[in-house]
Design an enzyme around this catalytic site. Structure first.
Site, PDB file in Angstrom:
ATOM      1  CB  ALA A 126       4.975   5.264   2.375  1.00 55.51           C
ATOM      2  CE  LYS A 127       4.320  13.122   0.383  1.00 62.06           C
ATOM      3  NZ  LYS A 127       5.246  12.390  -0.514  1.00 62.06           N
ATOM      4  NE  ARG A 128       1.435   3.173   3.501  1.00 62.55           N
ATOM      5  CZ  ARG A 128       1.699   3.165   2.198  1.00 62.55           C
ATOM      6  NH1 ARG A 128       1.742   4.317   1.540  1.00 62.55           N
ATOM      7  NH2 ARG A 128       1.921   2.031   1.562  1.00 62.55           N
TER       8      ARG A 128
END
Length: 279
Positions: A96-98
């Site tokens: 999700a590369k938050r």
């Protein structure tokens, strides 16, 4: 207390091999499978991948964006995919590369790393480019939940270089700084720390970087992006045993046949094992 992600990942890699298979249901791949670009196609695709490989690979990595684009019904499919994959014995890394600061980062962490969250995953990919310290809520909750993080450090996309290769006043690149933070995070952890880096398998010689972070290195790029299992020792050197090579299209293009998907995953896993062990 839940066993830490690093320990669970080390065991899964030793028992099943280190392969990570991505679940990337983008429109073109759905079409290749003869599926409609809708929630029904998404659900069929994801269920098939989980059925085919969740019981035999160490890690499955769903890309949340391809589920989110269908709204709440797509997220519901993602939730079910995570549950089914984990029930079959695979560890789930949510791609999700938050990345954010303060309470917002804490909310992102709760979405994926809190044990009671519908999307609870074994690990989460995160972006540190608001400063490594901005990840602290995710680091703390991951420790509490026995989960892990994969921090973007040296990605294979060309645009990443302008940030990750930039040199700080101390002479160290930003990417190298992220690796140093992770080494500190994992200090003293056995058999493997829970806080890893995303390092592209397509980057070539990385001997200028200290990849010995005592944590896993998630390495996208195997297969369709051009890297091969045989490249891994040259790219990662002494850290190769801690590499989790990720293949998506190289496996998924063999669907929707479950047997063909399993054969492709098994082939990648064996090629990786041979490359890493030299036998």
């Amino acid at each position: 207390m839940t066993e830490p992600f690093g320990a669970r990942l080390r065991r899964a890699m030793d028992e099943r091999g280190p392969l990570c298979v991505g679940i990337d249901p983008h429109a073109s791949l759905l079409a290749e499978w003869g599926l409609n670009d809708d929630v029904a196609g998404l659900e069929r695709f994801s269920r098939t991948v989980v059925e085919a490989v969740a019981g035999r690979v160490a890690v499955l990595k769903p890309q949340s964006a391809f589920f989110e684009r269908f709204g709440s019904r797509g997220v519901a499919v993602l939730e079910e995919s995570v549950r089914e994959a984990r029930a079959a014995g695979a560890l789930v890394v949510m791609d999700a590369k938050r990345g954010d600061i303060g309470s917002t980062m804490a909310a992102y962490a709760e979405s994926f790393l809190h044990k009671d969250a519908p999307l609870f995953s074994d690990a989460l990919t995160v972006s540190p480019y608001l400063g490594y310290g901005s990840l602290r809520p995710a680091v703390d909750l991951a420790r509490e939940s026995g989960a892990g993080l994969f921090v973007l450090a040296l990605t294979s996309n060309q645009e990443g270089a302008e940030v990750q290769h930039a040199v700080r006043d101390d002479g160290r690149s930003v990417g190298a700084t992220m690796l140093a933070h992770l080494a500190a995070e994992n200090a003293g952890e056995e058999p493997l720390g829970s806080f890893g880096a995303v390092v592209g398998a397509t980057l070539g010689d990385l001997s200028a970087y200290d990849l010995g972070v005592n944590g896993p290195l998630l390495a996208p790029g195997i297969g369709a992006q051009g890297a091969t299992p045989a490249d891994l020792p040259r790219v990662f050197g002494a850290a190769v045993r801690n590499v989790v090579p990720s293949a998506s299209r190289g496996v998924l293009r063999h669907g929707p046949d479950v047997g063909a998907l399993r054969t492709a995953a098994d082939r990648f896993a064996e090629e990786i094992r041979t490359a890493v062990t030299g036998s």
